[in-house]
Design a protein around this motif. Sequence first.
Motif, PDB file in Angstrom:
ATOM      1  N   SER A   1      -7.299  41.477  12.285  1.00 12.58           N
ATOM      2  CA  SER A   1      -6.253  41.998  13.163  1.00 12.58           C
ATOM      3  C   SER A   1      -6.702  41.892  14.627  1.00 12.58           C
ATOM      4  CB  SER A   1      -5.944  43.451  12.799  1.00 12.58           C
ATOM      5  OG  SER A   1      -7.131  44.226  12.908  1.00 12.58           O
ATOM      6  N   LEU A   2      -6.747  40.667  15.123  1.00 10.70           N
ATOM      7  CA  LEU A   2      -7.108  40.424  16.517  1.00 10.70           C
ATOM      8  C   LEU A   2      -5.973  40.928  17.397  1.00 10.70           C
ATOM      9  CD1 LEU A   2      -9.457  39.048  18.002  1.00 10.70           C
ATOM     10  CD2 LEU A   2      -8.095  36.985  18.048  1.00 10.70           C
ATOM     11  N   PRO A   3      -6.307  41.718  18.433  1.00  9.47           N
ATOM     12  CA  PRO A   3      -5.230  42.266  19.272  1.00  9.47           C
ATOM     13  C   PRO A   3      -4.386  41.147  19.902  1.00  9.47           C
ATOM     14  CG  PRO A   3      -7.369  43.180  19.888  1.00  9.47           C
ATOM     15  CD  PRO A   3      -7.624  42.121  18.886  1.00  9.47           C
ATOM     16  N   LYS A   4      -3.124  41.437  20.104  1.00  4.89           N
ATOM     17  CA  LYS A   4      -2.191  40.450  20.635  1.00  4.89           C
ATOM     18  C   LYS A   4      -2.526  40.046  22.068  1.00  4.89           C
ATOM     19  CE  LYS A   4       1.657  40.924  17.702  1.00  4.89           C
ATOM     20  NZ  LYS A   4       2.094  39.749  17.101  1.00  4.89           N
ATOM     21  N   GLU A   5      -3.230  40.930  22.805  1.00  2.04           N
ATOM     22  CA  GLU A   5      -3.558  40.579  24.186  1.00  2.04           C
ATOM     23  C   GLU A   5      -4.633  39.502  24.277  1.00  2.04           C
ATOM     24  OE1 GLU A   5      -5.296  44.480  23.021  1.00  2.04           O
ATOM     25  OE2 GLU A   5      -3.264  43.972  23.427  1.00  2.04           O
ATOM     26  N   VAL A   6      -5.304  39.185  23.182  1.00  3.05           N
ATOM     27  CA  VAL A   6      -6.257  38.071  23.165  1.00  3.05           C
ATOM     28  C   VAL A   6      -5.429  36.816  22.893  1.00  3.05           C
ATOM     29  CG1 VAL A   6      -8.254  37.053  22.037  1.00  3.05           C
ATOM     30  CG2 VAL A   6      -8.120  39.535  22.332  1.00  3.05           C
TER      31      VAL A   6
ATOM     32  N   ALA B   1      -7.643  18.801  27.459  1.00  2.57           N
ATOM     33  CA  ALA B   1      -7.105  18.767  26.104  1.00  2.57           C
ATOM     34  C   ALA B   1      -8.209  19.097  25.105  1.00  2.57           C
ATOM     35  CB  ALA B   1      -6.504  17.395  25.807  1.00  2.57           C
ATOM     36  N   ASP B   2      -9.398  18.567  25.351  1.00  7.79           N
ATOM     37  CA  ASP B   2     -10.535  18.842  24.481  1.00  7.79           C
ATOM     38  C   ASP B   2     -10.881  20.328  24.532  1.00  7.79           C
ATOM     39  OD1 ASP B   2     -12.654  18.052  22.726  1.00  7.79           O
ATOM     40  OD2 ASP B   2     -14.035  18.319  24.419  1.00  7.79           O
ATOM     41  N   LEU B   3     -10.885  20.887  25.743  1.00  8.16           N
ATOM     42  CA  LEU B   3     -11.183  22.313  25.908  1.00  8.16           C
ATOM     43  C   LEU B   3     -10.107  23.162  25.226  1.00  8.16           C
ATOM     44  CD1 LEU B   3     -13.057  24.386  27.201  1.00  8.16           C
ATOM     45  CD2 LEU B   3     -11.663  24.260  29.268  1.00  8.16           C
ATOM     46  N   SER B   4      -8.861  22.737  25.356  1.00  4.32           N
ATOM     47  CA  SER B   4      -7.764  23.461  24.721  1.00  4.32           C
ATOM     48  C   SER B   4      -7.911  23.439  23.199  1.00  4.32           C
ATOM     49  CB  SER B   4      -6.433  22.845  25.142  1.00  4.32           C
ATOM     50  OG  SER B   4      -5.361  23.492  24.505  1.00  4.32           O
ATOM     51  N   ASP B   5      -8.283  22.269  22.670  1.00  2.31           N
ATOM     52  CA  ASP B   5      -8.507  22.159  21.223  1.00  2.31           C
ATOM     53  C   ASP B   5      -9.637  23.085  20.782  1.00  2.31           C
ATOM     54  OD1 ASP B   5      -6.510  20.299  20.965  1.00  2.31           O
ATOM     55  OD2 ASP B   5      -7.864  18.563  20.947  1.00  2.31           O
ATOM     56  N   LYS B   6     -10.709  23.097  21.571  1.00  2.00           N
ATOM     57  CA  LYS B   6     -11.840  23.959  21.237  1.00  2.00           C
ATOM     58  C   LYS B   6     -11.436  25.425  21.287  1.00  2.00           C
ATOM     59  CE  LYS B   6     -15.503  20.841  22.677  1.00  2.00           C
ATOM     60  NZ  LYS B   6     -16.547  20.565  23.652  1.00  2.00           N
ATOM     61  N   ALA B   7     -10.649  25.779  22.307  1.00  2.00           N
ATOM     62  CA  ALA B   7     -10.203  27.164  22.435  1.00  2.00           C
ATOM     63  C   ALA B   7      -9.293  27.536  21.265  1.00  2.00           C
ATOM     64  CB  ALA B   7      -9.480  27.368  23.763  1.00  2.00           C
ATOM     65  N   GLY B   8      -8.430  26.598  20.888  1.00  2.00           N
ATOM     66  CA  GLY B   8      -7.551  26.853  19.744  1.00  2.00           C
ATOM     67  C   GLY B   8      -8.355  27.037  18.467  1.00  2.00           C
ATOM     68  N   ASN B   9      -9.336  26.181  18.283  1.00  2.00           N
ATOM     69  CA  ASN B   9     -10.205  26.304  17.112  1.00  2.00           C
ATOM     70  C   ASN B   9     -10.964  27.625  17.135  1.00  2.00           C
ATOM     71  OD1 ASN B   9      -9.421  23.820  16.164  1.00  2.00           O
ATOM     72  ND2 ASN B   9     -11.158  22.730  17.070  1.00  2.00           N
ATOM     73  N   LEU B  10     -11.445  28.001  18.333  1.00  2.00           N
ATOM     74  CA  LEU B  10     -12.163  29.266  18.478  1.00  2.00           C
ATOM     75  C   LEU B  10     -11.248  30.445  18.160  1.00  2.00           C
ATOM     76  CD1 LEU B  10     -14.697  30.838  19.294  1.00  2.00           C
ATOM     77  CD2 LEU B  10     -13.890  30.721  21.672  1.00  2.00           C
ATOM     78  N   LEU B  11     -10.028  30.388  18.653  1.00  2.00           N
ATOM     79  CA  LEU B  11      -9.073  31.468  18.388  1.00  2.00           C
ATOM     80  C   LEU B  11      -8.791  31.569  16.890  1.00  2.00           C
ATOM     81  CD1 LEU B  11      -7.255  33.635  19.611  1.00  2.00           C
ATOM     82  CD2 LEU B  11      -5.481  31.899  19.861  1.00  2.00           C
TER      83      LEU B  11
END
Length: 115
Positions: free
Chosen positions: A98-103, A79-89
Amino acid sequence: MRRSLERSDTLISLRNKEIATLNSRLAAKDETIAELDEQIGRLDSELETERADREKVEAKLTDREKEIEELRSELDEKADLSDKAGNLLNWLRKIVKSLPKEVTLTKILGILEES
């Protein structure tokens, strides 16, 4: 004197009958005690078996509790990693308009788990 001896014989005979009756009752009590001793032995054996079974169940329960704690810890880490990934995204989207949709979040999680 003869009469006195006859009375004594009668009394002795009555006392002997009483003693025989008491001995019979004592023998019955001894049998009851022996039966109760056997029952206590069986119950002690059953109790030991139950204790051993309970200890096995408690050991399994302890193992399960440890497994649950490990899974909770893993879940917290993910969950922590997911939060970090979400924050990073979100951060990447702010930087690159305009970040590509495949990311996707899944791809970013994969990259983070690999490193």
